[in-house]
Write a protein that holds these residues in place. Structure first.
Motif, PDB file in Angstrom:
ATOM      1  N   GLY A 130       0.788  -1.326  -0.135  1.00 13.26           N
ATOM      2  CA  GLY A 130       0.089  -0.017   0.170  1.00 13.26           C
ATOM      3  C   GLY A 130       0.903   1.343  -0.107  1.00 13.26           C
ATOM      4  N   LEU A 131       1.933   1.148  -0.509  1.00 12.07           N
ATOM      5  CA  LEU A 131       2.751   2.436  -0.548  1.00 12.07           C
ATOM      6  C   LEU A 131       2.433   3.166  -1.907  1.00 12.07           C
ATOM      7  CD1 LEU A 131       6.181   0.545  -0.025  1.00 12.07           C
ATOM      8  CD2 LEU A 131       4.776   1.776   1.658  1.00 12.07           C
ATOM      9  N   SER A 132       2.558   4.585  -1.543  1.00 14.59           N
ATOM     10  CA  SER A 132       2.080   5.406  -2.456  1.00 14.59           C
ATOM     11  C   SER A 132       3.336   6.410  -3.037  1.00 14.59           C
ATOM     12  CB  SER A 132       1.365   6.502  -1.860  1.00 14.59           C
ATOM     13  OG  SER A 132      -0.158   5.908  -1.544  1.00 14.59           O
ATOM     14  N   ALA A 133       3.313   6.799  -4.297  1.00 12.23           N
ATOM     15  CA  ALA A 133       4.297   7.619  -4.722  1.00 12.23           C
ATOM     16  C   ALA A 133       4.014   9.204  -4.582  1.00 12.23           C
ATOM     17  CB  ALA A 133       4.612   7.410  -6.123  1.00 12.23           C
ATOM     18  N   LEU A 134       4.908   9.969  -4.491  1.00 14.28           N
ATOM     19  CA  LEU A 134       4.958  11.362  -4.385  1.00 14.28           C
ATOM     20  C   LEU A 134       4.019  12.217  -5.441  1.00 14.28           C
ATOM     21  CD1 LEU A 134       5.575  14.069  -3.188  1.00 14.28           C
ATOM     22  CD2 LEU A 134       7.739  14.025  -4.257  1.00 14.28           C
ATOM     23  N   ASN A 135       2.878  12.747  -5.216  1.00 12.65           N
ATOM     24  CA  ASN A 135       2.223  13.502  -6.017  1.00 12.65           C
ATOM     25  C   ASN A 135       1.848  14.890  -5.515  1.00 12.65           C
ATOM     26  OD1 ASN A 135      -0.148  14.789  -7.509  1.00 12.65           O
ATOM     27  ND2 ASN A 135      -0.882  12.901  -8.075  1.00 12.65           N
ATOM     28  N   VAL A 136       2.641  16.081  -6.162  1.00  9.42           N
ATOM     29  CA  VAL A 136       2.464  17.399  -5.356  1.00  9.42           C
ATOM     30  C   VAL A 136       1.340  17.959  -5.536  1.00  9.42           C
ATOM     31  CG1 VAL A 136       3.592  19.608  -5.480  1.00  9.42           C
ATOM     32  CG2 VAL A 136       5.122  17.523  -5.868  1.00  9.42           C
ATOM     33  N   ASN A 137       0.433  17.777  -6.588  1.00  7.34           N
ATOM     34  CA  ASN A 137      -0.956  18.193  -6.731  1.00  7.34           C
ATOM     35  C   ASN A 137      -1.717  17.570  -5.954  1.00  7.34           C
ATOM     36  OD1 ASN A 137      -0.960  20.647  -8.610  1.00  7.34           O
ATOM     37  ND2 ASN A 137      -0.516  19.199 -10.192  1.00  7.34           N
ATOM     38  N   GLY A 138      -1.665  16.200  -5.790  1.00  7.18           N
ATOM     39  CA  GLY A 138      -2.368  15.580  -4.820  1.00  7.18           C
ATOM     40  C   GLY A 138      -2.164  15.980  -3.265  1.00  7.18           C
ATOM     41  N   ALA A 139      -1.044  16.388  -2.917  1.00  4.44           N
ATOM     42  CA  ALA A 139      -0.596  16.873  -1.473  1.00  4.44           C
ATOM     43  C   ALA A 139      -1.442  18.099  -1.576  1.00  4.44           C
ATOM     44  CB  ALA A 139       0.670  16.901  -1.263  1.00  4.44           C
ATOM     45  N   LEU A 140      -1.112  19.060  -2.405  1.00  7.16           N
ATOM     46  CA  LEU A 140      -1.763  20.320  -2.268  1.00  7.16           C
ATOM     47  C   LEU A 140      -3.246  20.387  -2.220  1.00  7.16           C
ATOM     48  CD1 LEU A 140       0.188  22.454  -5.099  1.00  7.16           C
ATOM     49  CD2 LEU A 140       0.469  22.993  -2.725  1.00  7.16           C
ATOM     50  N   ALA A 141      -3.883  19.247  -2.796  1.00 10.92           N
ATOM     51  CA  ALA A 141      -5.261  19.284  -2.708  1.00 10.92           C
ATOM     52  C   ALA A 141      -5.631  19.044  -1.453  1.00 10.92           C
ATOM     53  CB  ALA A 141      -5.971  18.099  -3.771  1.00 10.92           C
ATOM     54  N   ARG A 142      -4.868  18.449  -0.543  1.00 10.04           N
ATOM     55  CA  ARG A 142      -5.366  17.766   0.789  1.00 10.04           C
ATOM     56  C   ARG A 142      -4.908  19.069   2.022  1.00 10.04           C
ATOM     57  NH1 ARG A 142      -6.907  13.018   1.984  1.00 10.04           N
ATOM     58  NH2 ARG A 142      -6.055  13.597   4.387  1.00 10.04           N
ATOM     59  N   THR A 143      -4.307  20.168   1.403  1.00 11.27           N
ATOM     60  CA  THR A 143      -4.066  21.048   2.601  1.00 11.27           C
ATOM     61  C   THR A 143      -5.142  21.699   3.142  1.00 11.27           C
ATOM     62  OG1 THR A 143      -4.174  22.908   0.719  1.00 11.27           O
ATOM     63  CG2 THR A 143      -2.152  21.722   0.836  1.00 11.27           C
ATOM     64  N   GLY A 144      -6.233  21.385   2.934  1.00 14.58           N
ATOM     65  CA  GLY A 144      -7.463  21.913   3.729  1.00 14.58           C
ATOM     66  C   GLY A 144      -7.609  21.001   4.922  1.00 14.58           C
ATOM     67  N   THR A 145      -7.203  19.856   5.190  1.00  8.34           N
ATOM     68  CA  THR A 145      -7.324  18.841   6.036  1.00  8.34           C
ATOM     69  C   THR A 145      -6.419  19.041   7.226  1.00  8.34           C
ATOM     70  OG1 THR A 145      -5.732  17.308   5.065  1.00  8.34           O
ATOM     71  CG2 THR A 145      -8.015  17.187   4.256  1.00  8.34           C
ATOM     72  N   THR A 146      -6.784  18.622   8.164  1.00  8.70           N
ATOM     73  CA  THR A 146      -6.141  18.801   9.351  1.00  8.70           C
ATOM     74  C   THR A 146      -5.774  17.380  10.265  1.00  8.70           C
ATOM     75  OG1 THR A 146      -7.220  20.781  10.128  1.00  8.70           O
ATOM     76  CG2 THR A 146      -6.105  19.580  12.129  1.00  8.70           C
ATOM     77  N   PRO A 147      -4.361  16.970  10.076  1.00 13.11           N
ATOM     78  CA  PRO A 147      -4.282  15.457  10.546  1.00 13.11           C
ATOM     79  C   PRO A 147      -4.170  15.245  11.838  1.00 13.11           C
ATOM     80  CG  PRO A 147      -2.279  16.946   9.833  1.00 13.11           C
ATOM     81  CD  PRO A 147      -3.449  17.788   9.517  1.00 13.11           C
ATOM     82  N   ALA A 148      -4.269  14.223  12.327  1.00 13.35           N
ATOM     83  CA  ALA A 148      -4.222  13.943  13.840  1.00 13.35           C
ATOM     84  C   ALA A 148      -2.917  13.824  14.330  1.00 13.35           C
ATOM     85  CB  ALA A 148      -4.827  12.587  13.935  1.00 13.35           C
ATOM     86  N   PRO A 149      -2.489  14.452  15.276  1.00 13.65           N
ATOM     87  CA  PRO A 149      -1.041  14.555  15.763  1.00 13.65           C
ATOM     88  C   PRO A 149      -0.500  13.295  16.041  1.00 13.65           C
ATOM     89  CG  PRO A 149      -2.689  15.188  17.692  1.00 13.65           C
ATOM     90  CD  PRO A 149      -3.545  15.026  16.439  1.00 13.65           C
ATOM     91  N   TYR A 150       0.858  13.097  15.767  1.00  9.16           N
ATOM     92  CA  TYR A 150       1.473  11.861  16.154  1.00  9.16           C
ATOM     93  C   TYR A 150       1.360  11.455  17.738  1.00  9.16           C
ATOM     94  CZ  TYR A 150       5.224   8.591  16.680  1.00  9.16           C
ATOM     95  OH  TYR A 150       6.010   7.396  16.703  1.00  9.16           O
ATOM     96  N   THR A 151       0.957  10.254  17.833  1.00  7.82           N
ATOM     97  CA  THR A 151       0.703   9.894  19.201  1.00  7.82           C
ATOM     98  C   THR A 151       1.744   8.724  19.429  1.00  7.82           C
ATOM     99  OG1 THR A 151      -1.080   8.531  18.363  1.00  7.82           O
ATOM    100  CG2 THR A 151      -1.565  10.593  19.254  1.00  7.82           C
ATOM    101  N   GLY A 152       2.671   8.337  18.720  1.00  3.69           N
ATOM    102  CA  GLY A 152       3.573   7.266  18.995  1.00  3.69           C
ATOM    103  C   GLY A 152       4.628   7.592  19.924  1.00  3.69           C
ATOM    104  N   SER A 153       5.296   6.598  20.227  1.00  2.48           N
ATOM    105  CA  SER A 153       6.449   6.911  21.477  1.00  2.48           C
ATOM    106  C   SER A 153       7.455   7.472  20.913  1.00  2.48           C
ATOM    107  CB  SER A 153       6.999   5.522  21.886  1.00  2.48           C
ATOM    108  OG  SER A 153       7.752   4.777  20.726  1.00  2.48           O
ATOM    109  N   LEU A 154       8.198   8.522  21.526  1.00  2.00           N
ATOM    110  CA  LEU A 154       9.333   9.421  21.324  1.00  2.00           C
ATOM    111  C   LEU A 154      10.661   8.896  22.022  1.00  2.00           C
ATOM    112  CD1 LEU A 154       7.487  12.833  21.240  1.00  2.00           C
ATOM    113  CD2 LEU A 154       8.231  11.396  19.119  1.00  2.00           C
TER     114      LEU A 154
END
Length: 493
Positions: A344-368
């Motif tokens: 399920g790996l994806s390849a870089l798509n700059v316009n695809g990324a720009l199209a998602r700039t209105g979304t708010t991702p969940a913050p990273y919750t893994g161990s540091l």
């Protein structure tokens, strides 16, 4: 009379490297299975493949964004505009030779810089983000020799000086280096360093490594889930991702933890050539015309993604590293073939990324990481050897290093040119070089881990090579005391 010191890198009695360039074969001759030279993938083709030449992405150049490149330095070659190159401190062994300081005697850093910010009028080759301000922090020598402690010191410097240029603050950190060490992620010092950068608002882009799909783990720090790890694809000579496949040299992890986040073109990439550098001499068949050089590796893919991150930050300057990572990963194009499809790996798509700039991702919750773990663990099984003495344990190349004190300290680790009290460089932006701005040099005053303070760091093996115009006048690096011309962690492609 001083005795010439012999710096080498060993593991289990064989020549190796303590910190392996993720693009081990980066600027080398690419050989197709039929035995003929593989055709080069131009940066124009890369730009088309990642969708950076159409739609909203086509108007972006990375202007106003700074990218830090911790690597082998950058050479003054045609295609690198001096006005957009900044030389941070040279933390490599070659910093102690004025004629090698800041310059790329290996050829790797120049290749990465060309992908990001190059503008070669002779060939028409242009980087993915040509208006970026690129800060080079040199840590590797002509053979890539470097210790993980130099890598950590460089990351610390980038964090502390990210706002030195208000017009183009450092927002992206390109790490086409990786360590063979694999300590516990919750205490690892190298992962702690990159996590500090991430928390400081810097998008850390790290190469997965070139040990192959069966490697079982990514290199460190790409294995850190909190940053952005990159693998390479083979574009197969087309601008569409429909026939792209996962490059067989890309490291993959077992399971989902510490797995590659994103793929980008990394096979036979034609970028700027560093005439007379180590790899230029070793692999003349990789030259493309007079100014370009082709090579393969997750290093190249990482540079492509770093440039793409700069494009997104130009469009959305208030974006956080978590947002940039989420938009790039989830805006990628799913690959329909082979291992990439299975995972399920994806390849870089700059316009695809720009199209998602209105979304708010969940913050990273893994161990540091707490950063209090073993430096030797981050270093791994390979280590530098000077005059027959290996650099091991809890010490940097300059002296002792207590990870727990470093990690817990609220005081900046750099004070002028001092890192943790060790003199590594000058104290401010007062140096001179071909670049637009340069951090001053400094003489290392700490005694080497092998030898005494009276012998210091003066070494004919470093000072005996000279830069003449745009060509290494010595012609080759194989005749000196450097004992390695290859990498144990990857295969020359």
């Amino acid at each position: 009379m001083k005795t010439a010191k012999r710096l080498r890198v060993v593991v289990a009695g064989a020549v190796a490297v303590p910190v392996v360039l993720a693009g081990s074969g980066v600027a080398t001759a690419d050989v197709a299975s039929a035995g003929t030279a593989a055709s080069a993938t131009t940066l124009a083709q890369v730009r088309s493949s990642i969708g950076a030449d159409t739609g909203a992405a086509a108007t972006l150049t990375g202007k106003g964004v700074g990218v830090a490149l911790i690597d082998t330095g950058v050479a003054s070659v045609p295609g690198l505009p001096a006005a957009q190159i900044v030389n941070g401190p040279d933390l490599s062994f070659e910093s102690q030779a004025a004629n090698l300081r800041y310059l790329d005697s290996y050829g790797h850093g120049t290749h990465m810089a060309g992908i990001i910010v190059g503008n070669d009028t002779a060939s028409g080759s242009k980087g993915i983000a040509p208006d970026v301000k690129l800060t080079s922090v040199k840590i590797g020598t002509a053979t890539g020799a470097v210790d993980v402690s130099q890598m950590i010191a460089a990351i610390d410097w980038v964090i502390q000086h990210r706002f030195d240029d208000p017009a183009a603050p450092i927002r992206v950190l390109n790490l086409s280096y990786g360590s063979g060490g694999a300590t516990q992620s919750w205490t690892d010092p190298l992962q702690f360093a990159v996590q500090k950068a991430w928390k400081a608002g810097i998008v850390v882009v790290a190469a997965a490594g070139n040990n192959g799909n069966a490697a079982g783990a990514l290199t460190n720090p790409a294995m850190d889930d909190s940053i952005l790890s990159v693998g390479a694809t083979a574009t197969n000579g087309t601008a569409t991702t429909a026939d792209d496949t996962l490059a067989t040299f890309t490291n993959l992890a077992i399971g989902t933890a510490g797995q590659v986040d994103l793929l980008a073109p990394g096979t036979s990439i034609a970028s700027l050539r560093d005439p007379g550098s180590n790899v230029d001499n070793l692999y003349p068949d990789a030259r493309v015309g007079t100014t370009l050089f082709k090579g393969s590796g997750t290093s190249q893919a990482t540079a492509v993604v770093s440039a793409a991150a700069a494009l997104l930050l130009q469009a959305k300057p208030a974006a956080t590293p978590d947002q940039i990572k989420d938009w790039l990963v989830k805006g990628g194009s799913a690959l329909p073939l082979g291992t990439a499809k299975t995972l399920g790996l994806s390849a870089l798509n700059v316009n695809g990324a720009l199209a998602r700039t209105g979304t708010t991702p969940a913050p990273y919750t893994g161990s540091l990481s707490t950063g209090s773990g073993s430096l030797q663990g981050s270093r791994g099984t390979a280590s530098l050897t000077l005059d027959g003495v290996r650099l091991t344990g809890e010490r940097t190349i300059w002296g002792s290093f207590q990870t727990s004190l470093w990690a817990k300290s609220t005081t900046p680790s750099w004070s002028g040119g001092l890192w943790l009290g060790y003199r590594l460089a000058g104290d401010d932006w007062t140096g001179t070089s071909w670049a637009s701005k340069t951090w001053a040099a400094g003489t290392w005053t700490a005694a080497p881990w092998a030898g005494s303070a009276t012998t210091g760091w003066s070494d004919p093996a470093w000072s005996g090579r000279t830069w003449s115009g745009r060509t290494w006048s010595a012609g080759t690096w194989s005749g000196r005391t450097w004992s390695s011309d290859g990498w144990s962690g990857g295969t020359w492609s």
